[in-house]
Design an enzyme around this catalytic site. Structure first.
Site, short mmCIF file in Angstrom:
data_model
loop_
_atom_site.label_atom_id
_atom_site.label_comp_id
_atom_site.label_asym_id
_atom_site.label_seq_id
_atom_site.Cartn_x
_atom_site.Cartn_y
_atom_site.Cartn_z
N ASP A 37 0.86 -1.19 0.00
CA ASP A 37 0.00 0.00 0.00
C ASP A 37 0.89 1.23 0.00
O ASP A 37 2.05 1.17 0.40
CB ASP A 37 -0.91 0.02 1.24
N TYR A 157 -12.37 8.42 -13.58
CA TYR A 157 -12.64 7.15 -12.86
C TYR A 157 -13.34 6.17 -13.80
O TYR A 157 -12.90 5.03 -13.97
CB TYR A 157 -13.48 7.42 -11.61
N LYS A 161 -11.74 2.61 -15.26
CA LYS A 161 -12.38 1.33 -14.90
C LYS A 161 -12.84 0.59 -16.15
O LYS A 161 -12.74 -0.64 -16.23
CB LYS A 161 -13.52 1.57 -13.92
N1 LIG Z 1 -15.79 1.05 -2.41
C1 LIG Z 1 -16.51 0.99 -3.52
O1 LIG Z 1 -17.72 1.30 -3.53
C2 LIG Z 1 -15.87 0.52 -4.80
C3 LIG Z 1 -16.72 0.19 -5.87
C4 LIG Z 1 -16.15 -0.25 -7.06
C5 LIG Z 1 -14.79 -0.39 -7.17
N2 LIG Z 1 -13.97 -0.06 -6.11
C6 LIG Z 1 -12.54 -0.21 -6.31
O2 LIG Z 1 -11.99 -1.00 -5.27
C7 LIG Z 1 -10.61 -0.70 -5.12
C8 LIG Z 1 -10.29 -0.52 -3.65
O3 LIG Z 1 -10.98 0.64 -3.19
P1 LIG Z 1 -11.66 0.74 -1.77
O4 LIG Z 1 -13.09 0.96 -1.98
O5 LIG Z 1 -11.21 -0.35 -0.88
O6 LIG Z 1 -11.06 2.15 -1.30
P2 LIG Z 1 -10.14 2.59 -0.08
O7 LIG Z 1 -9.85 4.01 -0.32
O8 LIG Z 1 -10.76 2.15 1.18
O9 LIG Z 1 -8.81 1.71 -0.31
C9 LIG Z 1 -7.88 2.00 -1.31
C10 LIG Z 1 -6.49 1.59 -0.85
O10 LIG Z 1 -5.59 1.90 -1.91
C11 LIG Z 1 -4.48 2.61 -1.37
N3 LIG Z 1 -3.88 3.45 -2.41
C12 LIG Z 1 -4.30 4.64 -2.90
N4 LIG Z 1 -3.45 5.11 -3.81
C13 LIG Z 1 -2.47 4.19 -3.94
C14 LIG Z 1 -1.30 4.08 -4.73
N5 LIG Z 1 -0.95 5.05 -5.60
N6 LIG Z 1 -0.54 2.98 -4.62
C15 LIG Z 1 -0.86 2.01 -3.74
N7 LIG Z 1 -1.92 2.06 -2.93
C16 LIG Z 1 -2.73 3.13 -3.04
C17 LIG Z 1 -5.04 3.38 -0.19
O11 LIG Z 1 -4.05 3.75 0.73
C18 LIG Z 1 -6.06 2.40 0.37
O12 LIG Z 1 -5.46 1.54 1.33
C19 LIG Z 1 -10.35 0.53 -5.99
O13 LIG Z 1 -9.74 0.15 -7.19
C20 LIG Z 1 -11.74 1.08 -6.22
O14 LIG Z 1 -11.83 1.82 -7.41
C21 LIG Z 1 -14.49 0.38 -4.95
#
Ligand SMILES: NC(=O)c1ccc[n+]([C@@H]2O[C@H](COP(=O)([O-])OP(=O)(O)OC[C@H]3O[C@@H](n4cnc5c(N)ncnc54)[C@H](O)[C@@H]3O)[C@@H](O)[C@H]2O)c1
Length: 286
Positions: A37, A157, A161
């Protein structure tokens, strides 16, 4: 016995949210976890939690947008655990939610570098390690329902995606015959801190002018949807289930099926229009 037992997975953005949920679920299957991370403190807390439940963990700070860091971590992971079997390209950021005329280059670049190039570098770095042995492996790319159809003010975004879905389809074609399973996870709203991705925006991606719409009602609405989303712990379990079933598209919100069908229907109708086209009349059947 689980087919994952004793194998090794590298997870990006694994310090919290969906990445950590997947790490926990794979750890329960007996996998070694390389947890990475950009946020060192959260990473250490998450690793502690995994270790306390008996999962072998290696942690490494990784900004997915930096290909050199990926290479370094892959070497460290293989020194510690030997063969590498899986990469979960999960790290992602929400980017700017703004109208067309307010798109900013730095915000786009940040979103492209993390959400798209982070996935490219992850696969590019780890696939040779998977190919170096005969046990096969997995690429799990975390896209989004936003990759299945654009949503309002989704901007970069949405674009990243959709690109991750397309890349996954292409890699599936390329790698299936080489015993590397490719899947793409497309969640809708999950209770995480994705709405506050700003916390992870490195200095070089900050605009001189802060986003004029950064506190708009759209963002507030999105935050609310995420807070009302499904529990994050379910996502990791769903991923393990889907990998066991060999699912390529991994969905977590079956209720969105009809929305996607509407999109397919519109595309199909557009093909029908092209069949009736006078402009295309002289073109032999393409
Ligand atoms: N939460 C939702 O509703 C949702 C829906 C669809 C897709 N997603 C996708 O799921 C994935 C995880 O997101 P999440 O919801 O757990 O969000 P989150 O913000 O809780 O977690 C994201 C993690 O990625 C880390 N991060 C950010 N930039 C980074 C970088 N440059 N290098 C390495 N790590 C980095 C952050 O520190 C964090 O720990 C993402 O790709 C997001 O687009 C989330």
């Amino acid at each position: 016995m689980s087919k994952f037992k004793g194998k090794t997975a590298i997870i990006s953005g694994g310090a919290e949210g969906i990445g950590l949920s997947i790490a926990k679920a794979l750890g329960e299957q007996g996998m070694n976890i390389v947890l990475t991370d950009i946020n060192q403190q959260n990473l250490e807390n998450a690793a502690k939690e995994l270790e306390e439940s008996g999962v072998p963990v290696l942690t490494a700070r990784l900004d997915v947008a930096d290909e050199e860091q990926w290479k370094h971590i892959a070497e460290k992971a293989s020194e510690r655990f030997g063969k590498l079997h899986m990469v979960v390209n999960n790290a992602g950021v929400g980017g700017d939610s703004v109208s067309v005329e307010n798109q900013e280059k730095k915000g786009w670049q940040w979103t492209l570098d993390v959400n798209l190039m982070g996935v490219v570098y992850g696969a590019k770095t780890i696939v040779p390690f998977i190919k170096s042995h005969d046990e096969g492996g997995w690429i799990v790319n975390v896209a989004s329902m936003a990759g299945m159809g654009g949503f309002l003010h989704g901007g970069a975004y949405n674009a990243t995606k959709a690109a991750v879905v397309a890349l996954s389809e292409s890699w599936y074609e390329e790698l299936s015959s080489q015993n590397i399973n490719v899947s793409v996870l497309c969640p809708a709203f999950v209770k995480t801190r994705i709405y506050d991705s700003e916390r992870n925006r490195p200095e070089q991606y900050k605009s001189e002018i802060s986003s004029p719409e950064s506190n708009n009602s759209f963002l507030k609405k999105t935050k609310k949807m995420i807070e009302n989303g499904i529990e994050v712990s379910i996502v990791g379990k769903r991923v393990v289930e889907a990998l066991n079933n060999g699912e390529f598209y991994i969905f977590t919100h079956p209720g969105y099926r009809s929305e996607i069908q509407d999109r397919f229907k519109a595309i199909d109708e557009a093909f029908k229009d092209s069949e009736k086209s006078i402009a295309l009349k002289e073109v032999p059947n393409q």
